[in-house]
Design an enzyme around this catalytic site. Structure first.
Site, PDB file in Angstrom:
ATOM      1  N   HIS A   1      52.751 -13.353-118.046  1.00  0.00           N
ATOM      2  CA  HIS A   1      51.673 -14.345-118.217  1.00  0.00           C
ATOM      3  C   HIS A   1      52.173 -15.782-118.159  1.00  0.00           C
ATOM      4  CE1 HIS A   1      48.306 -11.669-119.186  1.00  0.00           C
ATOM      5  NE2 HIS A   1      49.208 -10.884-119.734  1.00  0.00           N
TER       6      HIS A   1
ATOM      7  N   ASP B   1      53.085  -9.409-124.068  1.00  0.00           N
ATOM      8  CA  ASP B   1      52.235  -8.316-123.560  1.00  0.00           C
ATOM      9  C   ASP B   1      52.314  -8.216-122.041  1.00  0.00           C
ATOM     10  OD1 ASP B   1      51.002 -10.860-123.432  1.00  0.00           O
ATOM     11  OD2 ASP B   1      49.075  -9.914-123.020  1.00  0.00           O
ATOM     12  N   GLU B   2      51.983  -7.039-121.548  1.00  0.00           N
ATOM     13  CA  GLU B   2      51.760  -6.782-120.128  1.00  0.00           C
ATOM     14  C   GLU B   2      52.856  -7.362-119.230  1.00  0.00           C
ATOM     15  OE1 GLU B   2      46.977  -6.506-119.903  1.00  0.00           O
ATOM     16  OE2 GLU B   2      47.720  -8.556-120.041  1.00  0.00           O
ATOM     17  N   VAL B   3      54.108  -7.055-119.533  1.00  0.00           N
ATOM     18  CA  VAL B   3      55.186  -7.523-118.660  1.00  0.00           C
ATOM     19  C   VAL B   3      55.259  -6.590-117.449  1.00  0.00           C
ATOM     20  CG1 VAL B   3      57.624  -8.116-118.508  1.00  0.00           C
ATOM     21  CG2 VAL B   3      56.421  -8.357-120.686  1.00  0.00           C
TER      22      VAL B   3
END
Ligand SMILES: *[C@@H]1O[C@H](CO)[C@@H](O)[C@H](O)[C@H]1NC(C)=O
Ligand SMILES: *[C@@H]1O[C@H](CO)[C@@H](O)[C@H](O)[C@H]1NC(C)=O
Ligand SMILES: *[C@@H]1O[C@H](CO)[C@@H](O)[C@H](O)[C@H]1NC(C)=O
EC number: 3.2.1.52
Length: 538
Positions: free
Chosen positions: A278, A338-340
């Site tokens: 992100h 998050d969400e790597v």
């Protein structure tokens, strides 16, 4: 103590019609109290009698008790007294006094606020801040007692919700005794200023509405892939190149304004600087920070997560988070995690070589851990605790339960996640059931209201690690035009769930109170959307 259900004093529509021209002639301010009281969130204990007391908009005052540890030099309380006087009586310069004379009954002349312990007037609130208070409303003086200013703020809100107007328009309050404290110490609202920039005015209005609902944490997801509006002193190019435009930034002065405004309402501001994923917008103003992605042996020109293998990355992070830790006074910073997306790391030959050298094998979770551990060390060296999203825990990054709080956000099986996170000794904050950016037809507030945060398998020690929750309004489809009505009163349901006692679950009672509470928010300038068919009096 017994919990009494309110019998709302209903004014018939025809009576209201008769009254309306009168009200208009008298120039009655629209922000004033309603025609019936409605408490939201419901206090722990409320006892009322049919004894009505009258308040005069001209002479009623909110003052410091003689034996209070706070006095007129406590700006936080002075400001709150002024605010709540206005919430009760409206903003009119010339309140209509004639109506008072028509009312017979006992007058209540003032609300005396007594802080009984070290007031913390000039402090910032934190996780241990005492928000409890006791309110006794009787003739001819009401007393609000709290150990700290934080409890006084919550009690003033409750007092303002108890005042209503009789059929002659006079301000009245029942004889009342309230004892109150929050069920959970962490009650958050998440706003996202990367997907869309939110003007300062919108953020301040959000803080007002949060205070009306007794929320105490603003989770400020300030930057993300789409834009980097935080203006860094050390790295001005981050917003210089990463913000949507030069106008769409938050200067340190803007941020100070938000922090002060929040503090005066007993609200913490926790900034989130999400990495290593992100971070697209970070790369625009900071060269070599992001990982270059490859197709075969060729660079694609695209970039992935922060490059975890370079020393320069950690030099940058040290300087950057040192600044952030000074700008934001809260003792926690949210580090995201998050969400790597591992695909870019996988494609990069230098990363592959580093993985071999470190003996990470094919486990990119280990590379992520390597990064997060260094980041956590950097932030810990500034004496701040940190919050992370659940993946950081799921990917087995070594974390210190003394300094890290894990936020549970994924939709499915969040009960299992709460169970696992707390079994490992981590404090946690729940978001999963409260993603308010998902909208649907109908009264979805009922779904948020229905949630019981402690309904997961675990010991009482585990349950104690649940600090609270956060209602999240992600910004893909939200900007200043629709943030307020999308957030309120839907988030109010979460507010009551996190403040009121566990057994406060009656949806019909909640509907009646919330309908009135929503009208009150509208009168106070918050464009909160309706729950269902109906109208607001006044
Ligand atoms: C408040 O006072 C009014 C007027 O006496 C009464 O009708 C009402 O029931 C009282 N409310 C409560 C909750 O006792
Ligand atoms: C919270 O704030 C109070 C008042 O400033 C302070 O005494 C206390 O140590 C703080 N607690 C934590 C956990 O930071
Ligand atoms: C990076 O830092 C490590 C540890 O401080 C050091 O051993 C290494 O030589 C540095 N690498 C470069 C390329 O400077």
């Amino acid at each position: 103590m017994a919990l009494r259900v309110f019998c709302p004093r209903v004014m018939s529509p025809s009576a209201l019609l008769l009254l309306l021209p009168l009200l208009l002639l008298a120039g009655v301010p629209l922000a004033a109290a309603a025609t019936r009281p409605a408490l939201w969130p419901l206090p722990v204990s409320v006892q009322q009698t049919p004894n009505l007391l009258y308040l005069s908009p001209v002479s009623f005052e909110i003052t410091h008790g003689l034996d209070s540890s706070a006095g007129p030099d406590c700006f936080l309380l002075q400001d709150a007294f002024r605010r709540y006087h206005q919430y009760v009586f409206g903003y009119s310069e010339n309140p209509d006094v004639s109506r008072m004379s028509s009312s017979v009954g006992t007058e209540i002349q003032k609300l005396v606020v007594v802080i009984t312990s070290d007031s913390e007037c000039n402090a910032y609130p934190n996780i241990t801040s005492d928000e409890s208070y006791k309110l006794v409303v009787q003739a001819s003086v009401a007393v609000l007692e709290a150990r700290k200013v934080w409890g006084a703020l919550r009690g003033l809100e409750t007092f303002s919700q108890l005042v209503y107007r009789d059929s002659y328009g006079a301000y009245v309050i029942n004889e009342t005794e309230v004892t109150d404290f929050p069920r959970f110490p962490f009650r958050g609202i998440l706003i996202d200023t990367s997907r869309h920039y939110l003007p300062l005015k919108t953020i301040l209005m959000t803080l007002d509405a949060m205070a009306f609902n007794k929320f105490n944490v603003l989770h400020w997801h300030i930057v993300d892939d789409n834009s980097f509006p935080y203006q860094s002193m050390a790295f001005p190019e981050l917003s210089g190149k990463g913000a949507f435009s030069h106008a769409h930034v938050y200067t340190h002065t803007d941020i100070r304004h938000v922090l002060d405004y929040a503090r005066l309402r007993g609200i913490r501001v926790i900034p989130e600087f999400d990495s290593p994923g992100h971070t697209n917008a970070w790369g625009k103003g900071q060269e070599n920070l992001l990982t270059a992605c490859y197709a075969g042996s060729q660079k694609t020109g695209f970039f992935g997560p922060v490059n975890p293998i370079l020393n320069t990355t950690y030099d940058f992070l040290s300087t950057f988070f040192k600044e952030v830790s000074q700008v934001f006074p809260d003792n926690y910073i949210h580090l995201g995690g998050d969400e790597v997306d591992f695909s870019c790391w996988k494609s990069n030959p230098d990363v592959t070589k580093f993985m071999e050298e470190q003996g990470f094998g094919q486990s990119y979770e280990k590379l992520e851990s390597y990064y997060i551990q260094k980041l956590v060390d950097i932030v810990s060296s500034t004496n701040k605790g940190n919050l992370v999203w659940q993946e950081v825990f799921d990917n087995k990054v070594k974390l210190n339960p003394q300094t890290t709080i894990v936020e549970v956000w994924k939709g499915s099986y969040y009960e299992k996640e709460l169970s696992d996170v707390t079994a490992a000794g981590f404090a946690t904050v729940l978001l999963s059931p409260w993603y308010l950016d998902y909208i649907s037809y109908g009264q979805d507030w009922r779904r948020y209201y229905y949630v019981e945060p402690l309904q997961f398998s675990g010991t009482s020690t585990q349950k104690e690690l649940v600090l609270g929750g956060t209602a999240a309004l992600w910004g893909e489809y939200v900007d200043a035009t629709n943030l307020m009505p999308r957030l309120w009163p839907r988030a109010s349901a979460v507010g009551e769930r996190l403040w009121s006692s566990k057994q406060v679950r009656d949806e019909n009672d909640a509907y009646n109170r919330l309908t009135e509470h929503r009208c009150r928010m509208v009168r106070r300038g918050i464009p909160a959307e309706p729950l269902y068919v109906g109208y607001c009096e006044l």
